[in-house]
Design a protein around this motif. Structure first.
Motif, short mmCIF file in Angstrom:
data_model
loop_
_atom_site.label_atom_id
_atom_site.label_comp_id
_atom_site.label_asym_id
_atom_site.label_seq_id
_atom_site.Cartn_x
_atom_site.Cartn_y
_atom_site.Cartn_z
N ALA A 1 0.84 -1.20 0.00
CA ALA A 1 0.00 0.00 0.00
C ALA A 1 0.87 1.25 0.00
O ALA A 1 0.60 2.23 -0.72
N MET A 2 1.94 1.22 0.79
CA MET A 2 2.84 2.37 0.86
C MET A 2 3.60 2.57 -0.45
O MET A 2 3.86 3.71 -0.86
N ALA A 3 3.97 1.47 -1.10
CA ALA A 3 4.69 1.58 -2.38
C ALA A 3 3.77 2.17 -3.45
O ALA A 3 4.19 3.01 -4.25
N ALA A 4 2.51 1.74 -3.45
CA ALA A 4 1.54 2.28 -4.42
C ALA A 4 1.31 3.77 -4.15
O ALA A 4 1.23 4.58 -5.08
N ALA A 5 1.26 4.12 -2.87
CA ALA A 5 1.08 5.54 -2.51
C ALA A 5 2.28 6.36 -2.98
O ALA A 5 2.13 7.48 -3.48
N ALA A 6 3.48 5.78 -2.83
CA ALA A 6 4.69 6.49 -3.26
C ALA A 6 4.67 6.70 -4.78
O ALA A 6 5.10 7.75 -5.27
N ALA A 7 4.16 5.72 -5.49
CA ALA A 7 4.08 5.84 -6.95
C ALA A 7 3.21 7.03 -7.34
O ALA A 7 3.55 7.79 -8.25
N VAL A 8 2.11 7.18 -6.65
CA VAL A 8 1.16 8.24 -6.94
C VAL A 8 1.72 9.62 -6.54
O VAL A 8 1.65 10.59 -7.29
N VAL B 1 5.54 8.60 1.03
CA VAL B 1 4.40 9.32 1.60
C VAL B 1 3.63 8.38 2.53
O VAL B 1 3.63 7.16 2.34
N ASP B 2 2.99 8.94 3.52
CA ASP B 2 2.15 8.17 4.44
C ASP B 2 0.85 7.83 3.70
O ASP B 2 0.10 8.73 3.34
N VAL B 3 0.64 6.53 3.48
CA VAL B 3 -0.54 6.11 2.71
C VAL B 3 -1.83 6.63 3.35
O VAL B 3 -2.82 6.89 2.66
N ARG B 4 -1.80 6.85 4.66
CA ARG B 4 -3.00 7.32 5.36
C ARG B 4 -3.33 8.77 5.03
O ARG B 4 -4.41 9.25 5.31
#
Lengths: 470, 204
Positions: free
Chosen positions: A452-459, A464-467
């Motif tokens: 989830a965190m890696a996908a958030a970083a991609a975006v 970045v904090d996925v939350r």
């Protein structure tokens, strides 16, 4: 006399002989092999005129150096001649010895530690080895599983046993409720951060507590997978209904009356209430935030809301020099916030995090969003069957729509033996297991984190904090 | 396997902790089906720059350590990947003994399969040995039977090693050959298992 631990019970059930020198000849129930660490073992057998004792207890896959595109074209079309030779050599060796093999392109093929459980070959109470350190993954089923070297691969092929010395028992108990956005990867990184990459040396770790029980089988595999990064021999989770439900109906799971027998047997594999552990560690689930690594060792963890170490605050000279070296390699400034680190690449995959649940978690974040313009992101499913399942659920479409590259299964950029690798200086948000210097490509900079965190970083284009994603 | 009994040789100090097997032998050298010829990949990224030229700052490139047979390193040596290519590469380079405060488990096991002696000594002693190794003009003497390392200054330090592992190295034992002496017991074990856990023993 005190009771037995889960590890004690599995060990005791596999003793063939105890030697005067303190070694035990331990029976091995399942031997997984792949193209990179097996060729010299088969050559050794041939040199001594020895046969494979139990081809039926051996399973082969092609995973470490397979390309993640164009697999249907077959091994003959693999561009790298050395990789092709290893793949062809494995094909010849398994054929000559009657070993079941899922070759590249077979839908059942994939990363060895994804395939074993998926096929139901991995079962509770077993001893499982493979010439790969992340064999600890299979401990999620309450199986004693660990990596071995190539000489030991040859030993197991020839004798179906291994000479072992018993390790000590360490229990890691994680109780309580995990926060939203926090998962198995964060628990594992928290444990490694707590005890260090050598903290588990000489131990088998059993994971217990309500937060561990609450994990899915996929989550438990992630947790046990990363046990080797704490230096431990193996990781274990006692089997329970989740384990049995997972195994029911898998191709190699016992059927009918055999299932009933196996089920009764499996239920005996737990640590007795009065079992004695040599060491105990307790963590509270609610204290664990989403974690990422900042340095070049898996123990270099920091909450995503935190900062990298401030070298000025480190008193010990040797330690300060080590941290400075890691920061220099990673291209980070002493004391900077970790979420200011801009990324170039994202890798979602590996034996740590490439199962269906991992892809669902990443897709959930990717849904309706776009990969940042400067980021190249790839998703590599753990096996052909994971890929098929993900496509049936429409996850591939979510990833592709968001700008991720949807690839074919393999170890891929976790260790960069195939064409998937980082260029010097590139920074990668990765769901894999090692942030060593050069691991994902010479000069590459790896930050380990959850899917989830890696996908958030991609975006976000940065850590970045996925939350915090709106 | 080549036995290990005694060794007189130059030592090279590698003052780094957590030296992982990816550093000892990077992935591009794992694509071989042989055990030999791995010296060229040993510590590749540390030894060579991106153009393939030797980095003069790295100890193994320094002339005074040429021909060293002992490597002295920091804590947790050999962590990470199980690749046996790591001890193969060290041996192919001419290194036959590694001295460190601690070793990672799989690497440590792999050493004994190949006649490479891992010596565990306390952190202060390792530090002292590294200091004595600096400069290169010296000889360390290692005696496995006596479990001692004699430093160039003439000091003798003792190390602990498991008796079974020691014997294996001293005699260069073939572990498979030893285990095959238990073939009858392995067969008995399999027979018992065919009764107690038949789903595991049902041969395809």
């Amino acid at each position: 006399m005190s009771g037995k631990t889960l590890y004690d019970k599995i060990w005791d059930a596999h003793v063939v002989a105890n030697e005067a020198n303190g070694e035990t000849v331990l029976y091995i129930d399942l031997h997984l092999i792949h193209e990179v660490t097996s060729p010299q073992a088969f050559a050794g057998l041939r040199a001594h005129g020895r046969a494979v004792r139990r081809p039926d207890r051996t399973l082969a896959v092609a995973d470490h150096n397979v390309p993640t595109e164009g697999q249907a074209r077959g091994v003959g079309a693999v561009a790298d001649p050395e990789a092709r030779l290893q793949l062809e050599t494995l094909g010849r060796n398994v054929k000559a010895n009657g070993i079941e093999f899922f070759p590249m392109g077979d839908i059942r093929n994939g990363i060895v530690h994804v395939v074993g459980p998926e096929q139901g070959r991995t079962q509770p109470g077993m001893t499982i080895v493979c010439g790969d350190s992340h064999t600890s993954t299979h401990g999620a089923f309450g199986a004693l599983a660990h990596g071995i070297g190539t000489s030991e691969v040859e030993h197991v092929l020839a004798t179906q046993t291994l000479r072992q010395r018993k390790a000590k028992n360490l229990r890691v108990t994680v109780d309580g409720e995990l926060h939203a956005g926090v998962g198995a990867k964060d628990i594992a990184l928290a444990v490694i951060g707590e005890i260090g990459t050598a903290g588990g040396t000489g131990y088998v770790i059993e994971y217990a507590g309500s937060a561990v029980r609450g994990l899915s089988m996929e989550g438990r595999m992630t947790l046990c997978n990363l046990t080797i990064e704490a230096g431990a021999k193996a990781g274990l989770v006692a089997p329970d209904d989740k384990t049995f439900d997972y195994l029911q109906g898998r191709p190699a799971s016992p059927k009918g009356g055999a299932w009933e027998m196996a089920y009764s047997y499996w239920k005996t594999f737990f640590s007795d209430p009065d079992a004695k552990f040599d060491r105990e560690i307790r963590l509270k689930a609610q204290d664990i935030p989403p974690l990422v690594t900042w340095g070049t060792s898996p123990e270099d963890v920091v909450p995503v809301t935190g900062s990298v170490p401030d070298t000025a605050a480190i008193a010990d000279e040797t330690k300060r020099a080590q941290v400075q070296r890691a920061l220099d390699y990673m291209g980070l400034a002493s004391g900077q916030r970790i979420d200011e680190a801009r990324i170039d690449r994202v890798f979602i995959g590996s034996c740590t995090n490439s199962r269906i649940e991992d892809l669902r978690a990443a897709a959930e974040v990717a849904r309706g969003r776009k990969v940042a313009a400067h980021v190249q992101a790839m998703v590599v499913p753990g096996s052909g069957l994971v890929k098929e399942q993900a496509e049936a659920e429409g996850l591939d479409a979510i990833f592709i729509e968001a700008g991720f590259d949807w690839r074919e299964p393999g170890c891929s950029m976790c260790l960069a033996m195939n064409p998937d690798k980082l260029m010097p200086g590139e920074r990668c948000a990765s769901t894999s297991n090692r942030n060593f210097e050069g691991r994902q490509g010479r000069g590459g900079r790896t930050h380990l984190m959850s899917p989830a965190m890696a996908a958030a970083a991609a975006v976000a284009g940065r850590i970045v904090d996925v939350r915090s994603l709106a | 396997m080549t036995p290990f009994t005694t060794l007189d040789g130059k030592a090279v100090p590698l003052d780094m902790a957590n030296v992982d097997t990816d550093q000892i032998i990077p992935k591009q050298f794992l694509k071989t089906v042989e055990r030999e010829g791995l010296a060229k990949g040993l510590f590749y990224d540390l030894r060579f720059d991106e153009a393939g030229n030797p980095k003069p700052g790295f100890v193994l490139n320094q002339l005074q350590y040429a021909g060293a047979s002992v490597l002295i390193a920091g804590d947790n040596f050999g962590c990470g990947s199980s690749r046996e290519h790591a001890p193969w590469a060290l041996l192919d380079f001419g290194l036959r003994c590694v001295i460190a405060p601690s070793f990672a488990d799989i690497f440590y096991n792999n050493c004994f399969e190949n006649g490479l002696l891992p010596v565990t000594l306390s952190e202060p002693l390792v530090r002292k040995l590294m200091d004595e190794a600096k400069g290169g003009n010296h000889v360390f003497s290692i005696d496995l039977a006596a479990q001692t390392v004699m430093t160039p200054s003439g000091e003798t330090v003792s190390f602990e090693i498991d008796a079974g592992r020691k014997e294996k190295l001293l005699k260069g034992l073939d572990a498979i050959g030893e285990t095959l002496q238990h073939e009858g017991e392995i067969g008995t074990y399999e027979y018992k298992r065919s009764l107690s856990t038949p789903w595991l023993e049902a041969r395809a």
